[in-house]
Design a protein around this motif. Structure first.
Motif, PDB file in Angstrom:
ATOM      1  N   LYS A 201       0.827  -1.215   0.000  1.00  0.00           N
ATOM      2  CA  LYS A 201       0.000   0.000   0.000  1.00  0.00           C
ATOM      3  C   LYS A 201       0.861   1.265   0.000  1.00  0.00           C
ATOM      4  O   LYS A 201       0.527   2.248  -0.671  1.00  0.00           O
ATOM      5  CB  LYS A 201      -0.939  -0.003   1.210  1.00  0.00           C
ATOM      6  N   ASP A 202       1.949   1.245   0.757  1.00  0.00           N
ATOM      7  CA  ASP A 202       2.828   2.425   0.799  1.00  0.00           C
ATOM      8  C   ASP A 202       3.400   2.742  -0.574  1.00  0.00           C
ATOM      9  O   ASP A 202       3.505   3.912  -0.969  1.00  0.00           O
ATOM     10  CB  ASP A 202       3.974   2.183   1.792  1.00  0.00           C
ATOM     11  N   ALA A 203       3.768   1.703  -1.316  1.00  0.00           N
ATOM     12  CA  ALA A 203       4.330   1.917  -2.649  1.00  0.00           C
ATOM     13  C   ALA A 203       3.284   2.531  -3.581  1.00  0.00           C
ATOM     14  O   ALA A 203       3.592   3.443  -4.362  1.00  0.00           O
ATOM     15  CB  ALA A 203       4.848   0.596  -3.215  1.00  0.00           C
ATOM     16  N   LEU A 204       2.059   2.028  -3.494  1.00  0.00           N
ATOM     17  CA  LEU A 204       0.983   2.580  -4.324  1.00  0.00           C
ATOM     18  C   LEU A 204       0.731   4.048  -3.966  1.00  0.00           C
ATOM     19  O   LEU A 204       0.635   4.917  -4.845  1.00  0.00           O
ATOM     20  CB  LEU A 204      -0.299   1.764  -4.151  1.00  0.00           C
ATOM     21  N   ASN A 205       0.637   4.317  -2.677  1.00  0.00           N
ATOM     22  CA  ASN A 205       0.362   5.689  -2.229  1.00  0.00           C
ATOM     23  C   ASN A 205       1.488   6.648  -2.620  1.00  0.00           C
ATOM     24  O   ASN A 205       1.229   7.788  -3.034  1.00  0.00           O
ATOM     25  CB  ASN A 205       0.162   5.714  -0.708  1.00  0.00           C
ATOM     26  N   ASP A 206       2.727   6.192  -2.500  1.00  0.00           N
ATOM     27  CA  ASP A 206       3.866   7.048  -2.832  1.00  0.00           C
ATOM     28  C   ASP A 206       3.929   7.383  -4.325  1.00  0.00           C
ATOM     29  O   ASP A 206       4.583   8.349  -4.733  1.00  0.00           O
ATOM     30  CB  ASP A 206       5.181   6.383  -2.404  1.00  0.00           C
ATOM     31  N   HIS A 207       3.256   6.569  -5.140  1.00  0.00           N
ATOM     32  CA  HIS A 207       3.243   6.816  -6.580  1.00  0.00           C
ATOM     33  C   HIS A 207       1.852   7.257  -7.067  1.00  0.00           C
ATOM     34  O   HIS A 207       1.539   7.165  -8.257  1.00  0.00           O
ATOM     35  CB  HIS A 207       3.689   5.553  -7.331  1.00  0.00           C
ATOM     36  N   ASN A 208       1.045   7.729  -6.102  1.00  0.00           N
ATOM     37  CA  ASN A 208      -0.275   8.309  -6.407  1.00  0.00           C
ATOM     38  C   ASN A 208      -1.194   7.352  -7.159  1.00  0.00           C
ATOM     39  O   ASN A 208      -1.943   7.750  -8.054  1.00  0.00           O
ATOM     40  CB  ASN A 208      -0.107   9.605  -7.211  1.00  0.00           C
ATOM     41  N   ILE A 209      -1.129   6.080  -6.785  1.00  0.00           N
ATOM     42  CA  ILE A 209      -2.036   5.085  -7.356  1.00  0.00           C
ATOM     43  C   ILE A 209      -3.020   4.664  -6.269  1.00  0.00           C
ATOM     44  O   ILE A 209      -2.612   4.243  -5.181  1.00  0.00           O
ATOM     45  CB  ILE A 209      -1.254   3.849  -7.845  1.00  0.00           C
ATOM     46  N   PRO A 210      -4.328   4.776  -6.481  1.00  0.00           N
ATOM     47  CA  PRO A 210      -5.326   4.418  -5.473  1.00  0.00           C
ATOM     48  C   PRO A 210      -5.230   2.949  -5.071  1.00  0.00           C
ATOM     49  O   PRO A 210      -4.976   2.080  -5.916  1.00  0.00           O
ATOM     50  CB  PRO A 210      -6.665   4.703  -6.176  1.00  0.00           C
ATOM     51  N   VAL A 211      -5.416   2.680  -3.799  1.00  0.00           N
ATOM     52  CA  VAL A 211      -5.403   1.307  -3.295  1.00  0.00           C
ATOM     53  C   VAL A 211      -6.777   0.697  -3.478  1.00  0.00           C
ATOM     54  O   VAL A 211      -7.770   1.223  -2.976  1.00  0.00           O
ATOM     55  CB  VAL A 211      -5.011   1.259  -1.807  1.00  0.00           C
ATOM     56  N   ASN A 212      -6.856  -0.398  -4.211  1.00  0.00           N
ATOM     57  CA  ASN A 212      -8.109  -1.124  -4.407  1.00  0.00           C
ATOM     58  C   ASN A 212      -8.070  -2.372  -3.529  1.00  0.00           C
ATOM     59  O   ASN A 212      -7.320  -3.309  -3.807  1.00  0.00           O
ATOM     60  CB  ASN A 212      -8.274  -1.504  -5.880  1.00  0.00           C
ATOM     61  N   GLU A 213      -8.870  -2.357  -2.466  1.00  0.00           N
ATOM     62  CA  GLU A 213      -8.852  -3.477  -1.518  1.00  0.00           C
ATOM     63  C   GLU A 213      -9.238  -4.793  -2.174  1.00  0.00           C
ATOM     64  O   GLU A 213      -8.850  -5.873  -1.712  1.00  0.00           O
ATOM     65  CB  GLU A 213      -9.799  -3.188  -0.347  1.00  0.00           C
ATOM     66  N   ASN A 214     -10.006  -4.723  -3.270  1.00  0.00           N
ATOM     67  CA  ASN A 214     -10.415  -5.938  -3.975  1.00  0.00           C
ATOM     68  C   ASN A 214      -9.243  -6.604  -4.694  1.00  0.00           C
ATOM     69  O   ASN A 214      -9.344  -7.754  -5.126  1.00  0.00           O
ATOM     70  CB  ASN A 214     -11.515  -5.626  -4.991  1.00  0.00           C
ATOM     71  N   HIS A 215      -8.142  -5.878  -4.825  1.00  0.00           N
ATOM     72  CA  HIS A 215      -6.965  -6.424  -5.481  1.00  0.00           C
ATOM     73  C   HIS A 215      -6.032  -7.146  -4.507  1.00  0.00           C
ATOM     74  O   HIS A 215      -4.982  -7.636  -4.891  1.00  0.00           O
ATOM     75  CB  HIS A 215      -6.188  -5.309  -6.197  1.00  0.00           C
ATOM     76  N   ILE A 216      -6.422  -7.190  -3.235  1.00  0.00           N
ATOM     77  CA  ILE A 216      -5.631  -7.892  -2.216  1.00  0.00           C
ATOM     78  C   ILE A 216      -6.389  -9.153  -1.807  1.00  0.00           C
ATOM     79  O   ILE A 216      -7.491  -9.069  -1.258  1.00  0.00           O
ATOM     80  CB  ILE A 216      -5.374  -7.012  -0.977  1.00  0.00           C
TER      81      ILE A 216
END
Length: 230
Positions: A201-216
């Motif tokens: 999640k930190d990597a996604l957030n640091d690159h401005n990509i929304p976290v999709n919980e359905n992808h986990i």
């Protein structure tokens, strides 16, 4: 009949202390005395008791290993490495399969204490207070393997799961991917699960990509069939 060190001393006509010194490669005897004692040991078929010798020289050359599961190839590799190094150093390893059960863990700790082990390797579990306090009372060194503790000052050998997940996710992002999924273990797992999710999640957030919980996708165990199902 099981002969004792007293029987060896009597047959060789020396003191028990002399037999003990010879068994532990200490000084304080002649070569002739050593030959007499070794001959007595051979004739009687005497087998020194490791625990008894440990009480004398304060070492039993035995290491305790606590593992929650014995079914993964990862654990097999750990066991192989531990046994190889221990054998090279002249020590033995007692493997205890705890099954992540507190009662079984404490029983094994009590047994290892009775065996007077020289040290303990604690693997892949959360170090609870009762475990830490008991080992501290045993007065032996302990190393954590594939786990760590933020509460207790115990050295550990472990992959940084958060950084590993972050680096893997960042790599995919730098390749131009944005729809990235994650196959994870138990989401309540403090040792590996939670840190890996955080790194993802930190990597996604640091690159401005929304976290999709359905992808986990979570699984109960870190096994191939679980990953395939996920």
């Amino acid at each position: 009949m099981a002969y004792t060190i007293k029987d060896v001393a009597k047959k060789a006509n020396v003191s028990i202390a002399t037999v003990s010194r010879i068994l532990n490669n200490q000084v304080g005897y002649t070569e002739e005395t050593k030959r007499k004692v070794l001959k007595a040991i051979e004739e009687l078929g005497y087998q020194p008791n490791a625990v008894a010798r440990g009480l004398i020289n304060k070492r039993t050359h035995t290491i305790g290993l606590l593992v929650p599961k014995l079914t993964s190839t990862f654990v097999t590799e750990l066991l192989r490495g531990i046994e190889k190094v221990a054998h090279k150093a002249g020590s033995n390893v007692i493997v205890c399969h705890t099954e992540t059960r507190g009662i079984k863990m404490m029983k094994y700790l009590q047994m290892l204490n009775e065996k007077r082990i020289d040290g303990l390797i604690f693997t892949s579990e959360v170090l609870k207070e009762e475990y830490y306090l008991y080992v501290k009372k045993m007065g032996i060194p302990m190393v954590l393997l594939s786990t760590q503790s933020d509460e207790y000052p115990v050295p550990y050998v472990k992959v940084n799961d958060r950084d590993a997940a972050y680096t893997a996710t960042k790599y995919l992002i730098e390749k131009g991917h944005k729809e990235i999924g994650m196959l994870c273990g138990n989401k309540a797992d403090l040792i590996a699960g939670i840190p890996r999710i955080k790194g993802f999640k930190d990597a996604l957030n640091d690159h401005n990509i929304p976290v999709n919980e359905n992808h986990i996708i979570f699984s109960d165990e870190f096994f191939f069939k679980m990953g395939l199902k996920a």
